[in-house]
Design a protein around this motif. Structure first.
Motif, mmCIF file in Angstrom:
data_model
loop_
_atom_site.group_PDB
_atom_site.id
_atom_site.type_symbol
_atom_site.label_atom_id
_atom_site.label_comp_id
_atom_site.label_asym_id
_atom_site.label_seq_id
_atom_site.Cartn_x
_atom_site.Cartn_y
_atom_site.Cartn_z
ATOM 1 N N ARG A 103 48.336 27.841 32.626
ATOM 2 C CA ARG A 103 48.971 27.488 31.347
ATOM 3 C C ARG A 103 47.955 27.357 30.205
ATOM 4 N NH1 ARG A 103 53.749 28.529 32.597
ATOM 5 N NH2 ARG A 103 54.936 27.276 34.025
ATOM 6 N N ASN A 104 46.757 26.854 30.501
ATOM 7 C CA ASN A 104 45.756 26.660 29.448
ATOM 8 C C ASN A 104 45.260 27.986 28.880
ATOM 9 O OD1 ASN A 104 45.811 23.845 29.764
ATOM 10 N ND2 ASN A 104 44.387 23.971 31.461
ATOM 11 N N ILE A 105 45.042 28.946 29.755
ATOM 12 C CA ILE A 105 44.549 30.244 29.303
ATOM 13 C C ILE A 105 45.688 31.080 28.730
ATOM 14 C CG2 ILE A 105 43.444 32.397 30.042
ATOM 15 C CD1 ILE A 105 41.942 30.725 32.139
ATOM 16 N N ALA A 106 46.827 31.083 29.402
ATOM 17 C CA ALA A 106 47.962 31.909 28.985
ATOM 18 C C ALA A 106 48.492 31.517 27.615
ATOM 19 C CB ALA A 106 49.079 31.831 30.022
ATOM 20 N N ALA A 107 48.267 30.290 27.203
ATOM 21 C CA ALA A 107 48.772 29.827 25.912
ATOM 22 C C ALA A 107 48.082 30.538 24.751
ATOM 23 C CB ALA A 107 48.588 28.318 25.791
ATOM 24 N N ASN A 108 46.899 31.070 24.981
ATOM 25 C CA ASN A 108 46.134 31.720 23.930
ATOM 26 C C ASN A 108 46.036 33.224 24.211
ATOM 27 O OD1 ASN A 108 44.182 32.711 22.158
ATOM 28 N ND2 ASN A 108 43.023 30.805 22.188
ATOM 29 N N LYS A 109 46.888 34.005 23.549
ATOM 30 C CA LYS A 109 46.933 35.451 23.753
ATOM 31 C C LYS A 109 45.597 36.107 23.410
ATOM 32 C CE LYS A 109 49.572 38.014 21.069
ATOM 33 N NZ LYS A 109 50.735 38.651 20.450
ATOM 34 N N PHE A 110 44.909 35.579 22.417
ATOM 35 C CA PHE A 110 43.627 36.158 21.998
ATOM 36 C C PHE A 110 42.545 35.915 23.043
ATOM 37 C CE2 PHE A 110 45.950 35.366 18.022
ATOM 38 C CZ PHE A 110 46.059 36.685 17.596
ATOM 39 N N LYS A 111 42.603 34.763 23.694
ATOM 40 C CA LYS A 111 41.644 34.471 24.754
ATOM 41 C C LYS A 111 41.831 35.461 25.907
ATOM 42 C CE LYS A 111 40.846 30.131 25.719
ATOM 43 N NZ LYS A 111 40.952 28.761 26.266
ATOM 44 N N LEU A 112 43.086 35.745 26.261
ATOM 45 C CA LEU A 112 43.359 36.717 27.322
ATOM 46 C C LEU A 112 42.816 38.093 26.956
ATOM 47 C CD1 LEU A 112 47.008 35.780 28.376
ATOM 48 C CD2 LEU A 112 44.946 35.572 29.759
ATOM 49 N N LYS A 113 43.014 38.493 25.708
ATOM 50 C CA LYS A 113 42.519 39.792 25.252
ATOM 51 C C LYS A 113 41.001 39.855 25.335
ATOM 52 C CE LYS A 113 43.286 43.840 23.365
ATOM 53 N NZ LYS A 113 43.722 44.921 24.205
ATOM 54 N N ASP A 114 40.335 38.775 24.964
ATOM 55 C CA ASP A 114 38.872 38.716 25.049
ATOM 56 C C ASP A 114 38.399 38.824 26.500
ATOM 57 O OD1 ASP A 114 38.605 38.489 22.313
ATOM 58 O OD2 ASP A 114 38.380 36.301 22.337
ATOM 59 N N ILE A 115 39.065 38.104 27.388
ATOM 60 C CA ILE A 115 38.701 38.163 28.810
ATOM 61 C C ILE A 115 38.885 39.589 29.329
ATOM 62 C CG2 ILE A 115 39.359 37.408 31.137
ATOM 63 C CD1 ILE A 115 40.106 34.680 29.852
ATOM 64 N N TRP A 116 40.007 40.210 28.981
ATOM 65 C CA TRP A 116 40.280 41.584 29.415
ATOM 66 C C TRP A 116 39.175 42.526 28.917
ATOM 67 C CZ3 TRP A 116 42.946 44.260 32.800
ATOM 68 C CH2 TRP A 116 43.143 45.629 32.604
ATOM 69 N N ASN A 117 38.810 42.414 27.652
ATOM 70 C CA ASN A 117 37.774 43.288 27.088
ATOM 71 C C ASN A 117 36.418 43.057 27.748
ATOM 72 O OD1 ASN A 117 39.507 44.613 25.346
ATOM 73 N ND2 ASN A 117 39.218 43.116 23.716
ATOM 74 N N ILE A 118 36.083 41.822 28.067
ATOM 75 C CA ILE A 118 34.826 41.520 28.751
ATOM 76 C C ILE A 118 34.824 42.136 30.151
ATOM 77 C CG2 ILE A 118 33.447 39.659 29.788
ATOM 78 C CD1 ILE A 118 34.285 37.944 27.304
ATOM 79 N N LEU A 119 35.930 42.003 30.872
ATOM 80 C CA LEU A 119 36.013 42.574 32.218
ATOM 81 C C LEU A 119 35.889 44.098 32.179
ATOM 82 C CD1 LEU A 119 38.855 40.354 33.736
ATOM 83 C CD2 LEU A 119 36.412 40.268 34.293
ATOM 84 N N ILE A 120 36.530 44.728 31.207
ATOM 85 C CA ILE A 120 36.427 46.186 31.058
ATOM 86 C C ILE A 120 34.977 46.568 30.761
ATOM 87 C CG2 ILE A 120 37.085 48.153 29.597
ATOM 88 C CD1 ILE A 120 39.315 47.327 31.460
ATOM 89 N N TRP A 121 34.330 45.822 29.869
ATOM 90 C CA TRP A 121 32.934 46.104 29.511
ATOM 91 C C TRP A 121 32.022 45.986 30.737
ATOM 92 C CZ3 TRP A 121 28.485 43.111 29.695
ATOM 93 C CH2 TRP A 121 27.373 43.663 29.071
ATOM 94 N N ILE A 122 32.219 44.943 31.541
ATOM 95 C CA ILE A 122 31.420 44.766 32.751
ATOM 96 C C ILE A 122 31.584 45.949 33.692
ATOM 97 C CG2 ILE A 122 31.196 43.391 34.880
ATOM 98 C CD1 ILE A 122 31.885 40.902 33.131
ATOM 99 N N CYS A 123 32.824 46.390 33.878
ATOM 100 C CA CYS A 123 33.069 47.538 34.769
ATOM 101 C C CYS A 123 32.393 48.809 34.243
ATOM 102 C CB CYS A 123 34.566 47.771 34.929
ATOM 103 S SG CYS A 123 35.368 46.517 35.929
ATOM 104 N N LYS A 124 32.494 49.050 32.959
ATOM 105 C CA LYS A 124 31.945 50.283 32.398
ATOM 106 C C LYS A 124 30.423 50.246 32.293
ATOM 107 C CE LYS A 124 35.919 51.773 29.692
ATOM 108 N NZ LYS A 124 36.471 51.952 28.364
ATOM 109 N N GLU A 125 29.897 49.162 31.749
ATOM 110 C CA GLU A 125 28.463 49.103 31.442
ATOM 111 C C GLU A 125 27.598 48.656 32.625
ATOM 112 O OE1 GLU A 125 27.240 50.250 28.582
ATOM 113 O OE2 GLU A 125 29.300 50.707 27.976
ATOM 114 N N LYS A 126 28.080 47.738 33.385
ATOM 115 C CA LYS A 126 27.259 47.178 34.472
ATOM 116 C C LYS A 126 27.564 47.823 35.823
ATOM 117 C CE LYS A 126 25.192 44.232 31.830
ATOM 118 N NZ LYS A 126 23.795 44.396 31.510
ATOM 119 N N LEU A 127 28.811 48.144 36.083
ATOM 120 C CA LEU A 127 29.192 48.689 37.384
ATOM 121 C C LEU A 127 29.347 50.204 37.399
ATOM 122 C CD1 LEU A 127 31.824 45.943 38.315
ATOM 123 C CD2 LEU A 127 29.414 46.045 38.959
ATOM 124 N N HIS A 128 29.351 50.772 36.192
ATOM 125 C CA HIS A 128 29.470 52.224 36.003
ATOM 126 C C HIS A 128 30.694 52.780 36.699
ATOM 127 C CE1 HIS A 128 25.559 52.064 34.139
ATOM 128 N NE2 HIS A 128 25.124 51.401 35.182
#
Length: 128
Positions: A103-128
């Motif tokens: 509930r704490n994270i889901a309440a903030n749509k922008f926080k979820l978007k930031d987390i999603w973008n960070i995870l995508i960046w990690i997969c692309k840049e660090k894990l290739h």
């Protein structure tokens, strides 16, 4: 996509060799259509749905939010069923689904978007 169940909820195991048919009803909306099908499931006896038929809604994963094309949704379901190894996208969607239930994270749509973008960046840049 995943079945609409709480995390860590076990799948029911049948005591015999009964076969459960699975029907995939693909629909556009995420909100009202889910309510309709939950009502159908609740009143299944009155409607005459056979007890061996189980209706479980599939909840769209984070990257699938807003999809309204049933053919595209069905394509994703079929791809998930064929998936041999877990893809990064599937893993990331599982992580985001977990965060959305918090509930704490889901309440903030922008926080979820930031987390999603960070995870995508990690997969692309660090894990290739």
């Amino acid at each position: 996509m995943r079945e609409k169940r709480d995390f860590a909820q076990r799948t029911r195991v049948l005591p015999s060799d009964q076969v459960r048919k699975k029907y995939f009803l693909v629909y556009e909306g995420e909100d009202t259509e889910l309510i309709y099908f939950e009502a159908v499931n609740r009143y299944r006896d009155q409607i005459g749905i056979h007890p061996l038929i189980e209706m479980i809604p599939l909840v769209r994963s984070y990257s699938e939010k807003g999809w309204s094309n049933p053919k595209k949704i069905l394509g994703r379901v079929l791809a998930n069923l064929k998936e041999q190894a877990i893809s990064y996208e599937t893993l990331l969607n599982w992580i985001m689904d977990y965060f959305q239930e918090d509930r704490n994270i889901a309440a903030n749509k922008f926080k979820l978007k930031d987390i999603w973008n960070i995870l995508i960046w990690i997969c692309k840049e660090k894990l290739h």
